[in-house]
Design a protein around this motif. Sequence first.
Motif, PDB file in Angstrom:
ATOM      1  N   GLN A  37       0.928  -1.148   0.090  1.00 26.60           N
ATOM      2  CA  GLN A  37      -0.406   0.093   0.026  1.00 26.60           C
ATOM      3  C   GLN A  37       1.017   1.012   0.045  1.00 26.60           C
ATOM      4  O   GLN A  37       0.433   2.375   0.779  1.00 26.60           O
ATOM      5  N   GLY A  38       1.670   0.937  -0.905  1.00 21.85           N
ATOM      6  CA  GLY A  38       2.288   2.418  -1.044  1.00 21.85           C
ATOM      7  C   GLY A  38       4.202   2.364   0.071  1.00 21.85           C
ATOM      8  O   GLY A  38       4.466   4.022   0.056  1.00 21.85           O
ATOM      9  N   GLY A  39       4.087   1.627   1.241  1.00 25.81           N
ATOM     10  CA  GLY A  39       4.891   1.528   2.164  1.00 25.81           C
ATOM     11  C   GLY A  39       6.536   1.308   1.852  1.00 25.81           C
ATOM     12  O   GLY A  39       7.471   1.630   2.471  1.00 25.81           O
ATOM     13  N   TYR A  40       6.812   0.447   0.270  1.00 26.16           N
ATOM     14  CA  TYR A  40       7.023   0.369   0.062  1.00 26.16           C
ATOM     15  C   TYR A  40       8.066   0.683  -1.371  1.00 26.16           C
ATOM     16  O   TYR A  40       7.425   0.361  -2.004  1.00 26.16           O
ATOM     17  N   GLN A  41       9.469   1.850  -1.361  1.00 31.70           N
ATOM     18  CA  GLN A  41       9.676   1.653  -2.824  1.00 31.70           C
ATOM     19  C   GLN A  41      10.919   1.409  -2.515  1.00 31.70           C
ATOM     20  O   GLN A  41      11.686   1.963  -2.288  1.00 31.70           O
ATOM     21  N   VAL A  42      11.480   0.726  -4.065  1.00 30.66           N
ATOM     22  CA  VAL A  42      13.260   0.450  -4.136  1.00 30.66           C
ATOM     23  C   VAL A  42      13.462   0.408  -5.606  1.00 30.66           C
ATOM     24  O   VAL A  42      12.542   0.836  -6.569  1.00 30.66           O
ATOM     25  N   GLY A  43      14.463   0.780  -5.688  1.00 38.60           N
ATOM     26  CA  GLY A  43      14.899   1.244  -7.242  1.00 38.60           C
ATOM     27  C   GLY A  43      14.586   1.951  -7.671  1.00 38.60           C
ATOM     28  O   GLY A  43      14.741   1.971  -8.693  1.00 38.60           O
ATOM     29  N   ARG A  44      14.326   3.230  -7.301  1.00 33.73           N
ATOM     30  CA  ARG A  44      13.399   4.047  -8.383  1.00 33.73           C
ATOM     31  C   ARG A  44      13.506   5.841  -8.378  1.00 33.73           C
ATOM     32  O   ARG A  44      13.445   5.673  -6.852  1.00 33.73           O
ATOM     33  N   ASN A  45      13.415   6.319  -8.733  1.00 29.34           N
ATOM     34  CA  ASN A  45      13.488   7.973  -8.167  1.00 29.34           C
ATOM     35  C   ASN A  45      12.948   8.619  -9.256  1.00 29.34           C
ATOM     36  O   ASN A  45      12.906   8.168  -9.971  1.00 29.34           O
ATOM     37  N   PRO A  46      12.168   9.652  -8.872  1.00 28.32           N
ATOM     38  CA  PRO A  46      11.088  10.415  -9.621  1.00 28.32           C
ATOM     39  C   PRO A  46      12.232  11.274 -11.395  1.00 28.32           C
ATOM     40  O   PRO A  46      11.478  11.098 -11.924  1.00 28.32           O
ATOM     41  N   ASP A  47      13.030  10.961 -11.071  1.00 28.54           N
ATOM     42  CA  ASP A  47      14.280  10.836 -12.430  1.00 28.54           C
ATOM     43  C   ASP A  47      14.054   9.835 -13.539  1.00 28.54           C
ATOM     44  O   ASP A  47      15.280   9.974 -14.318  1.00 28.54           O
ATOM     45  N   ASP A  48      14.605   8.274 -13.447  1.00 25.42           N
ATOM     46  CA  ASP A  48      14.405   7.067 -13.780  1.00 25.42           C
ATOM     47  C   ASP A  48      13.739   6.441 -13.231  1.00 25.42           C
ATOM     48  O   ASP A  48      13.533   5.466 -11.751  1.00 25.42           O
ATOM     49  N   TYR A  49      11.986   6.409 -13.463  1.00 22.26           N
ATOM     50  CA  TYR A  49      11.234   5.494 -12.966  1.00 22.26           C
ATOM     51  C   TYR A  49       9.917   4.525 -14.243  1.00 22.26           C
ATOM     52  O   TYR A  49       9.268   5.036 -14.662  1.00 22.26           O
ATOM     53  N   PRO A  50      10.718   3.685 -13.692  1.00 27.40           N
ATOM     54  CA  PRO A  50      10.202   3.104 -14.791  1.00 27.40           C
ATOM     55  C   PRO A  50       8.338   1.657 -14.060  1.00 27.40           C
ATOM     56  O   PRO A  50       8.687   2.156 -12.730  1.00 27.40           O
ATOM     57  N   LEU A  51       7.886   1.625 -14.911  1.00 28.62           N
ATOM     58  CA  LEU A  51       5.963   1.059 -14.380  1.00 28.62           C
ATOM     59  C   LEU A  51       6.484   0.073 -15.057  1.00 28.62           C
ATOM     60  O   LEU A  51       6.617  -0.421 -16.193  1.00 28.62           O
ATOM     61  N   PHE A  52       5.958  -1.303 -14.227  1.00 22.85           N
ATOM     62  CA  PHE A  52       5.956  -2.264 -14.783  1.00 22.85           C
ATOM     63  C   PHE A  52       4.529  -3.105 -14.724  1.00 22.85           C
ATOM     64  O   PHE A  52       3.444  -3.238 -13.733  1.00 22.85           O
ATOM     65  N   LEU A  53       4.300  -3.943 -16.301  1.00 18.04           N
ATOM     66  CA  LEU A  53       2.670  -3.688 -15.818  1.00 18.04           C
ATOM     67  C   LEU A  53       3.192  -5.158 -16.548  1.00 18.04           C
ATOM     68  O   LEU A  53       3.374  -5.754 -17.311  1.00 18.04           O
ATOM     69  N   ALA A  54       1.881  -6.062 -16.547  1.00 19.54           N
ATOM     70  CA  ALA A  54       1.726  -7.928 -16.708  1.00 19.54           C
ATOM     71  C   ALA A  54      -0.087  -7.755 -17.728  1.00 19.54           C
ATOM     72  O   ALA A  54      -0.805  -7.199 -17.207  1.00 19.54           O
ATOM     73  N   VAL A  55       0.158  -8.116 -18.664  1.00 23.99           N
ATOM     74  CA  VAL A  55      -0.536  -7.644 -19.975  1.00 23.99           C
ATOM     75  C   VAL A  55      -0.772  -8.868 -20.687  1.00 23.99           C
ATOM     76  O   VAL A  55       0.710  -9.895 -20.795  1.00 23.99           O
ATOM     77  N   HIS A  56      -1.927  -8.822 -21.359  1.00 19.33           N
ATOM     78  CA  HIS A  56      -1.970 -10.966 -21.849  1.00 19.33           C
ATOM     79  C   HIS A  56      -1.118 -10.111 -23.589  1.00 19.33           C
ATOM     80  O   HIS A  56      -0.779  -9.163 -23.691  1.00 19.33           O
ATOM     81  N   GLU A  57      -0.422 -11.029 -23.723  1.00 17.92           N
ATOM     82  CA  GLU A  57       0.603 -11.221 -24.753  1.00 17.92           C
ATOM     83  C   GLU A  57      -0.281 -10.772 -26.359  1.00 17.92           C
ATOM     84  O   GLU A  57       0.450 -10.256 -26.985  1.00 17.92           O
ATOM     85  N   GLN A  58      -1.484 -10.826 -26.528  1.00 19.29           N
ATOM     86  CA  GLN A  58      -2.131 -10.432 -27.731  1.00 19.29           C
ATOM     87  C   GLN A  58      -2.445  -9.173 -27.423  1.00 19.29           C
ATOM     88  O   GLN A  58      -2.197  -8.576 -28.467  1.00 19.29           O
ATOM     89  N   ASP A  59      -2.126  -8.888 -26.413  1.00 22.42           N
ATOM     90  CA  ASP A  59      -2.494  -6.943 -26.441  1.00 22.42           C
ATOM     91  C   ASP A  59      -1.427  -6.677 -26.290  1.00 22.42           C
ATOM     92  O   ASP A  59      -1.234  -4.864 -26.204  1.00 22.42           O
ATOM     93  N   VAL A  60       0.154  -6.583 -26.622  1.00 23.55           N
ATOM     94  CA  VAL A  60       1.680  -6.085 -26.406  1.00 23.55           C
ATOM     95  C   VAL A  60       0.514  -4.941 -27.533  1.00 23.55           C
ATOM     96  O   VAL A  60       1.421  -3.622 -26.760  1.00 23.55           O
ATOM     97  N   ASN A  61       1.164  -5.238 -28.401  1.00 22.27           N
ATOM     98  CA  ASN A  61       0.594  -4.007 -29.684  1.00 22.27           C
ATOM     99  C   ASN A  61      -0.623  -3.312 -29.530  1.00 22.27           C
ATOM    100  O   ASN A  61      -0.029  -1.435 -29.423  1.00 22.27           O
TER     101      ASN A  61
END
Length: 224
Positions: A108-132
């Motif tokens: 619930q937002g309590g743990y953040q690691v490996g990112r900062n406001p200048d370098d911020y990736p978001l990680f999303l799992a998606v269906h293979e057929q929806d990638v494009n």
Amino acid sequence: MNEIIDDTAAQVILAIESGDSIRRVAQHLHTPYETVRQAVNRLEDAGYVSYDDGLSVVDERVRDAARELLAASAGVSPPSIEEAYVLPQFGDWPFAFTRIDAVYVWTQGGYQVGRNPDDYPLFLAVHEQDVNAWETFFELFNLPTAFERQPRHELDGPLQIVLEPRPSLDVNHVEGYPVIPRAETIEYMCENYAQFQSALAMLNRMYEDLDLGVTYRETERAQT
């Protein structure tokens, strides 16, 4: 239409799933209830949404216009980190936050690691057929996509979207965020134990049904 649909109203239109309450839309957008209520009132008065046993958008063309407005806004002012977390909900395909973001959501937002406001990736799992489709969607908002985290110096801005294609998705919801299951998140954390030891201890405290046998104190870090 543009006089009625500002950025907030556009987000409301895109967040609505048929039958939603105002409170549920506010939760999805992580926006105050009163702000969403006022936007809904304006949209209802203009005939763009109806509220009969729940909210619904009267015409898909209204959604298209809302998406175009947000995309145009992104061209002038790139999405913030907070806005980037909401953006995937405006797509038409299922997704779930994964990896570091699954840890972030389940704590619930309590743990953040490996990112900062200048370098911020978001990680999303998606269906293979929806990638494009997802790649095209994020291109509307000038957000680069890849299958692995890209070095900051190769990007024009701080945000990037890392897509994790999957043949199927098991989606949970935590405070309005779609996320991979807790058990899968814990497995990922255990595989990267040194990075997530303190987060595992945090989860152990947060959820009474867990017994991970993990404890962590900041003093332990200082002594190592």
